[in-house]
Write a protein that holds these residues in place. Sequence first.
Motif, PDB file in Angstrom:
ATOM      1  N   LYS A 149      32.829  41.504  27.135  1.00  0.00           N
ATOM      2  CA  LYS A 149      32.812  41.878  28.683  1.00  0.00           C
ATOM      3  C   LYS A 149      33.808  42.974  29.034  1.00  0.00           C
ATOM      4  O   LYS A 149      34.843  42.761  28.652  1.00  0.00           O
ATOM      5  CB  LYS A 149      32.771  40.697  29.555  1.00  0.00           C
ATOM      6  CG  LYS A 149      32.364  41.065  31.028  1.00  0.00           C
ATOM      7  CD  LYS A 149      32.668  39.812  31.806  1.00  0.00           C
ATOM      8  CE  LYS A 149      32.357  40.189  33.360  1.00  0.00           C
ATOM      9  NZ  LYS A 149      32.426  38.977  34.324  1.00  0.00           N
ATOM     10  N   THR A 150      33.318  43.859  29.525  1.00  0.00           N
ATOM     11  CA  THR A 150      34.319  45.265  29.861  1.00  0.00           C
ATOM     12  C   THR A 150      34.236  45.095  31.389  1.00  0.00           C
ATOM     13  O   THR A 150      33.180  45.403  32.094  1.00  0.00           O
ATOM     14  CB  THR A 150      33.813  46.589  29.567  1.00  0.00           C
ATOM     15  OG1 THR A 150      33.859  46.297  27.915  1.00  0.00           O
ATOM     16  CG2 THR A 150      34.867  47.589  29.799  1.00  0.00           C
ATOM     17  N   GLU A 151      35.475  45.089  31.867  1.00  0.00           N
ATOM     18  CA  GLU A 151      35.601  44.975  33.373  1.00  0.00           C
ATOM     19  C   GLU A 151      36.751  45.714  33.699  1.00  0.00           C
ATOM     20  O   GLU A 151      37.855  45.377  33.271  1.00  0.00           O
ATOM     21  CB  GLU A 151      35.445  43.668  34.033  1.00  0.00           C
ATOM     22  CG  GLU A 151      35.506  43.408  35.614  1.00  0.00           C
ATOM     23  CD  GLU A 151      35.444  42.204  35.996  1.00  0.00           C
ATOM     24  OE1 GLU A 151      35.255  41.797  37.270  1.00  0.00           O
ATOM     25  OE2 GLU A 151      35.477  41.097  35.120  1.00  0.00           O
ATOM     26  N   ASN A 152      36.648  46.897  34.753  1.00  0.00           N
ATOM     27  CA  ASN A 152      37.689  47.771  35.045  1.00  0.00           C
ATOM     28  C   ASN A 152      38.244  48.137  33.771  1.00  0.00           C
ATOM     29  O   ASN A 152      39.585  48.514  33.908  1.00  0.00           O
ATOM     30  CB  ASN A 152      38.752  46.855  35.961  1.00  0.00           C
ATOM     31  CG  ASN A 152      38.091  46.566  37.089  1.00  0.00           C
ATOM     32  OD1 ASN A 152      37.210  47.137  38.036  1.00  0.00           O
ATOM     33  ND2 ASN A 152      38.601  45.312  37.941  1.00  0.00           N
ATOM     34  N   GLY A 153      37.777  48.479  32.886  1.00  0.00           N
ATOM     35  CA  GLY A 153      38.158  49.058  31.609  1.00  0.00           C
ATOM     36  C   GLY A 153      38.931  48.399  30.263  1.00  0.00           C
ATOM     37  O   GLY A 153      39.312  48.621  29.535  1.00  0.00           O
ATOM     38  N   ILE A 154      38.994  47.027  31.105  1.00  0.00           N
ATOM     39  CA  ILE A 154      39.466  45.879  30.212  1.00  0.00           C
ATOM     40  C   ILE A 154      38.486  45.138  29.530  1.00  0.00           C
ATOM     41  O   ILE A 154      37.581  44.534  30.051  1.00  0.00           O
ATOM     42  CB  ILE A 154      40.291  45.177  31.216  1.00  0.00           C
ATOM     43  CG1 ILE A 154      41.507  45.983  31.890  1.00  0.00           C
ATOM     44  CG2 ILE A 154      40.964  43.876  30.317  1.00  0.00           C
ATOM     45  CD1 ILE A 154      42.667  44.943  32.672  1.00  0.00           C
ATOM     46  N   ALA A 155      38.490  44.814  28.395  1.00  0.00           N
ATOM     47  CA  ALA A 155      37.528  43.980  27.450  1.00  0.00           C
ATOM     48  C   ALA A 155      37.965  42.845  27.213  1.00  0.00           C
ATOM     49  O   ALA A 155      39.410  42.678  26.823  1.00  0.00           O
ATOM     50  CB  ALA A 155      37.281  44.860  26.303  1.00  0.00           C
ATOM     51  N   SER A 156      37.104  41.909  27.454  1.00  0.00           N
ATOM     52  CA  SER A 156      37.478  40.360  26.837  1.00  0.00           C
ATOM     53  C   SER A 156      36.287  39.747  26.214  1.00  0.00           C
ATOM     54  O   SER A 156      35.333  40.212  26.369  1.00  0.00           O
ATOM     55  CB  SER A 156      37.827  39.530  28.253  1.00  0.00           C
ATOM     56  OG  SER A 156      36.693  39.583  29.079  1.00  0.00           O
ATOM     57  N   SER A 157      36.558  38.939  25.359  1.00  0.00           N
ATOM     58  CA  SER A 157      35.634  38.373  24.145  1.00  0.00           C
ATOM     59  C   SER A 157      35.731  36.854  24.389  1.00  0.00           C
ATOM     60  O   SER A 157      36.713  36.261  24.486  1.00  0.00           O
ATOM     61  CB  SER A 157      35.751  39.130  22.911  1.00  0.00           C
ATOM     62  OG  SER A 157      35.665  40.370  23.130  1.00  0.00           O
ATOM     63  N   ARG A 158      34.317  36.331  24.197  1.00  0.00           N
ATOM     64  CA  ARG A 158      33.998  34.954  23.818  1.00  0.00           C
ATOM     65  C   ARG A 158      33.147  34.914  22.740  1.00  0.00           C
ATOM     66  O   ARG A 158      32.252  35.643  22.411  1.00  0.00           O
ATOM     67  CB  ARG A 158      33.529  34.184  24.876  1.00  0.00           C
ATOM     68  CG  ARG A 158      34.455  33.858  26.132  1.00  0.00           C
ATOM     69  CD  ARG A 158      34.016  33.077  27.163  1.00  0.00           C
ATOM     70  NE  ARG A 158      32.911  33.664  27.874  1.00  0.00           N
ATOM     71  CZ  ARG A 158      32.077  32.990  28.775  1.00  0.00           C
ATOM     72  NH1 ARG A 158      32.164  31.948  29.068  1.00  0.00           N
ATOM     73  NH2 ARG A 158      31.045  34.057  29.405  1.00  0.00           N
TER      74      ARG A 158
END
Length: 294
Positions: free
Chosen positions: A106-115
Amino acid sequence: MNAGVSMATARPPRLFWRRAVAFVVDMAVFYSILLVLALPLQAVTGWNLGFYIGQSTTCEVTTDSPLIRQVETEWPLADDETRTHQICINSSIGMQQRFFISTVTKTENGIASSRFVSIGIDPDGNSIPLDISGTSTASTILLQLFFLALFVLAAARITATGRRTPGKALMFLRIFNVARTVPSFKQCRTREIWKFLPSCLLGIAVTIHAAQNLPGLSTLASGAFVDVIHATRDMQTPDFSTLFAVGAGAWLLGALWWFGPFILWRGQTIYDRLAGCVVLRSDTTEDQPTPSQY
């Protein structure tokens, strides 16, 4: 006052570093012997004996796994999410395990996080249900205790016959009973058991606590893949504070058991005293204990 000084000077020296090095050497030698015996057995039977030597992991992106449709149905993507699927093979000497991994980014405000959701698969690509009954955890604990019991019995037998383990021979140390004779097998066995018993109990407690509090485990209705997907999809940020507290407490108690007696030195560690033994430096071949009856 003179009596107190006399008693203090009569205490054996701590020999802390010699004993520490001897312990490390003995464990390394024993572990090496276990490897020689266990790796062929692990290779022939496929049993997981807990020896991951030469471990490597290779992953490939897949589009034809039978699990893909299930993941995409049970975990639909939001507009700002992307997904990749992989088949990973975890290999070590005598063992090979296959996993299906689906990662949602998921990319939010240019920051990617993963699950990601991961589960073991068979050669046909079908999921292998997770063991949430605790059987796997119990098997791991019993296997570790079995290997430790072998070390305890081997070290006790060597000492009870008037010989020394490799580490103690290297560091010129020898175990005596309080009468300065060879301790009996019962004494040696008692000493080794008390040496490791607290750490075993603490290790079991931490392992069980960790297994029962893994992120998402409490939401699993079963070990089926669909429940694993739901647990990962709905997982909130896990709270590891309790696990950290248990782990820190275990390390503190272990330090007190093993290192505390060397701080307030009375000539013996706690397990030496319980077994009626003492560890002394023995740099000369003439300094041999007198055999006792056992």
